[in-house]
Structures are given as C-alpha cells and as structure tokens.
Scaffold this active site. Structure first.
Site: not given
Ligand SMILES: Cc1ncc(COP(=O)(O)O)c(C=O)c1O
Length: 393
Positions: A62, A115, A187, A212
C-alpha cells in the site's frame, strides 16, 4: 511547461523528453526499458531489526512500489511538484485532497462549475462531518474576494468547468486565496500538465483525473494529486489513513499512455479546433463554449494563462424542443453517447446544465451538448455532426 525542467537525473529536459524518459530506471530492472508491474501486498524484510527501523525502500504494497514510483516521478516532473499521490479514481484524488485539509467547523469555497460528483462529496460527506461548502461564481472575482473575508480552509476550482466551460482568473483566485490563508487546489484534468501547471502559479495542489487524457485510452480509472511540502505530506497522510491505493495495472497503463501524451494532445487540440470553428460558423448552433476559440467566453483568460487547449467543449442550442436535441445526439454515428473524455474516441452527451449550479443562472431554453473530439479525422466528425444536425430541421 517551462521548457527546462530537471527530472531526468539532474539533466535538464524538455517536455517531450520528460515524457519519453520520466520515471524510467532501466538499469534498475536488468535493462528492461519499462518498470515492472509490481502486484504486491507483502514485502519481505531481511530481519526483525529492519521491521523495526523500516530502513528499506519498500515496506508494504500500500505504501508504494517501483510501478507507482515510476508514475509519481513522471507526474511530479511534469507538474513541477515535489511529490505525487496516486488514487484509484479521479474523484478519489479530489476528495482525498479536500478531506486532508479540513476539520469539523471549517468552511471551504468551491467553484460553482465543479465536477458534479465533487460537489456531491462536499454537500454530502463534508456536511455530515461539519465542514461547510460555499460555492463561488468563477466569473465574479469581486464576490469571491468578499467570500474570503470569512475564514476559509480550502479553495477548490477547475478551469474551465467541464460542462459549461466558464474560465476563472486562475492566478487571481490563487493569489487572493493564499492571501486569505486558504489552501488552493485545482482539478487540472482539462488542460493536462502540458497546457497548464497550477503549481507554477502558486497553487498548492494540482489534481488530475488521469482516467482522461493522461491514460488516454478509456480503459481505466486513476487519479493523481501533486504538490509540495507540508500540503502534499498531509494529503499523503490522509490517503494512507483511507487506504486509497491505485491498482498496479492501472498505474502501469497510465504510465504507458503518458508516453504519447504530447502527440495525442497535439492531435486532440488540432481536431477540436477544426470542429469547433465549423460549429461556430453554423447558424443552427447558438454558442460554442470552447475557451480556445476567439470570441468564446473565457478566451482572453485562456489565452493569457494556458499553453494550449484539450478537446472537450460544449455547444448550445437555444429555443429548440428537447426532443430535437435528443434526436440530434441520438443520430450521431461517430460520436458515441457517453460520459467521460480524454480517450481516443469522440463522445457526445446532453448535459443538464441548469440543474448543476447555485450561483449562476443557466437559461432553461438553452440545451448544452458536450463534445469530446477524439483522434478521428475531423472531416468525418464534421460530416457526422452535419448529418445529425439535419434532424434539427
Ligand atoms: C473534471 C473532472 N474531474 C474529475 C473526474 C473524476 O474522474 P474519475 O472518473 O476518474 O473518478 C471527472 C470525470 O469525469 C471530471 O470530468
């Protein structure tokens, strides 16, 4: 990225070179170019004394492996960070970062175009544990300044928001938040570290849904949090307490994907620009929400602060019956209907923009279709959009 960086064993490297070399240690692994995919829980120690001193590099699955170290090194180098923590999903990266920096009674400011699952974490989990979330309009710096007059533990934002693509003035947000003593976190999934590096602007943490563009092939989930000093140490502590580890195959696949990040982003950006310009010239589309497009909302901020644009943006249709917009999306053949983005494939989704915000109005009669432009030939994508728009009448 600042052209010169120092992440290949003391040698200065440019971004493409970093992507080709970062995290590699071939001679540590018998000359094999790539690091091994270490599947591990148990790590053996030579003797009891070493279990007491923990004086060996790896102590338990871990806490890190050669595979996770390789990816952490590469992301840290790209972000200009001291350390990176890997989480099992992008959402987990956002939530562990926020949770690490708050305690009961705190108040945090979160951008209103965040998000949606990050918002749900704030409104749900954080509320239950006595942390208040106040949302701010990304385009209203004056109100943001006023909100900072009350004690603020964290400021969390994205730029642009991933549904309606408002840009905020990132350097100003960071400077104001820091002056107020808040920890800042961005983010940065939309821009990738190739097009924006929050830490260079004084932001404390840069977070990615590596799911992504970093991984880039729509076949895994992963999150990264990069930062310096006490702040990343605190994130790592909470990450450890929560046991938020990423799985070895996903870590390896992300590293593999990142070797081509620059090549893919160049193509994503070029394709998106061609498609967005075509859409902007079509009278059936009311707005193209793509900060890289001259005249689009947030363009000046994007141009001032970012080195490029990814290929996620939205178009709007004003005053169209819902059924027409649904038919448009359903009629697309090359664009799949699906959430997420950052993979090689093109995607479209109809987004309920008016339901996802508290400080900003969204016209009820303006439908938002989010597009992710993949690595397809843009001429084919335009033909696809054109034939689907014929259904709008
Ligand atoms: C801007 C943004 N941040 C975070 C995430 C979360 O990513 P995950 O799907 O890997 O949890 C997403 C997913 O669509 C996103 O669009």
């Amino acid at each position: 990225m600042s052209d010169e960086s120092d992440a290949t064993g003391g040698r200065p490297a440019r971004v493409q070179t970093l992507l080709a070399h970062g995290g590699l240690d071939p001679h540590g692994y018998h000359g094999f170019v790539n690091p091994p995919v270490v599947h591990a829980s148990t790590v053996l120690y030579p003797d009891v004394e070493t279990t007491r001193t923990r004086a060996q590099r790896y102590t338990y699955g871990r806490s890190g492996t050669p595979t996770t170290d390789a990816l952490c090194d590469l992301v840290s180098a790209l972000e200009g960070a001291e350390k990176t923590v890997l989480a099992p999903t992008g959402l987990a990266a956002c939530t562990v970062a926020i949770a690490a920096m708050v305690k009961a009674g705190d108040r945090i400011l979160v951008v209103d175009n965040v998000y949606n699952p990050t918002r749900k974490f704030c409104d749900g989990f954080l509320t239950r544990f006595g942390v208040e979330t106040v949302y701010f309009d990304p385009t209203d710096l004056q109100t943001f300044r006023t909100l900072l007059e009350q004690p603020t533990a964290v400021v969390f934002f994205e730029a642009p928001g991933s549904v309606t693509f408002e840009m905020c003035d990132v350097p100003a947000i960071i400077a104001l938040a820091k002056a107020a003593g808040a920890v800042t976190m961005m983010d940065n999934s939309w821009a990738t570290p190739l097009f924006f590096r929050p830490l260079e602007h004084g932001c404390d943490l840069s977070i990615h849904a590596a799911t992504k563009y970093l991984a880039g092939h729509s076949d895994l989930l992963l999150g990264t949090v990069a930062g310096n000093g006490e702040v990343i140490a605190q994130v790592r502590k909470t990450w450890d307490e929560w046991g938020e580890n990423a799985a070895p195959d996903d870590v390896y696949m992300t590293l593999r994907g990142m070797r081509t990040l620059d090549v893919r982003m160049e193509r994503h950006q070029r394709n998106a620009r061609i498609v967005a310009e075509w859409l902007a010239a079509d009278s059936r589309v009311s707005r193209v929400l793509y900060p890289a497009l001259p005249g689009a909302p947030g363009h000046n901020l994007w141009k001032r602060d970012f080195d490029g644009a990814s290929s996620l943006f939205a178009i709007t249709f004003k005053g169209r019956p819902d059924a027409d917009v649904v038919t448009f999306v359903d009629s697309l053949r090359l664009f799949g209907i699906g959430y997420s983005w950052g993979g090689f494939e093109s995607l479209a989704t109809l987004q309920p923009a008016h339901a996802m915000r508290v400080t900003m109005d969204w016209p009820q009669d303006e439908a938002v279709v989010r597009l992710h432009v993949g690595l397809d030939d843009p001429a084919d994508l335009i033909e696809d959009l054109d034939q689907a728009m014929a259904h709008l009448g």
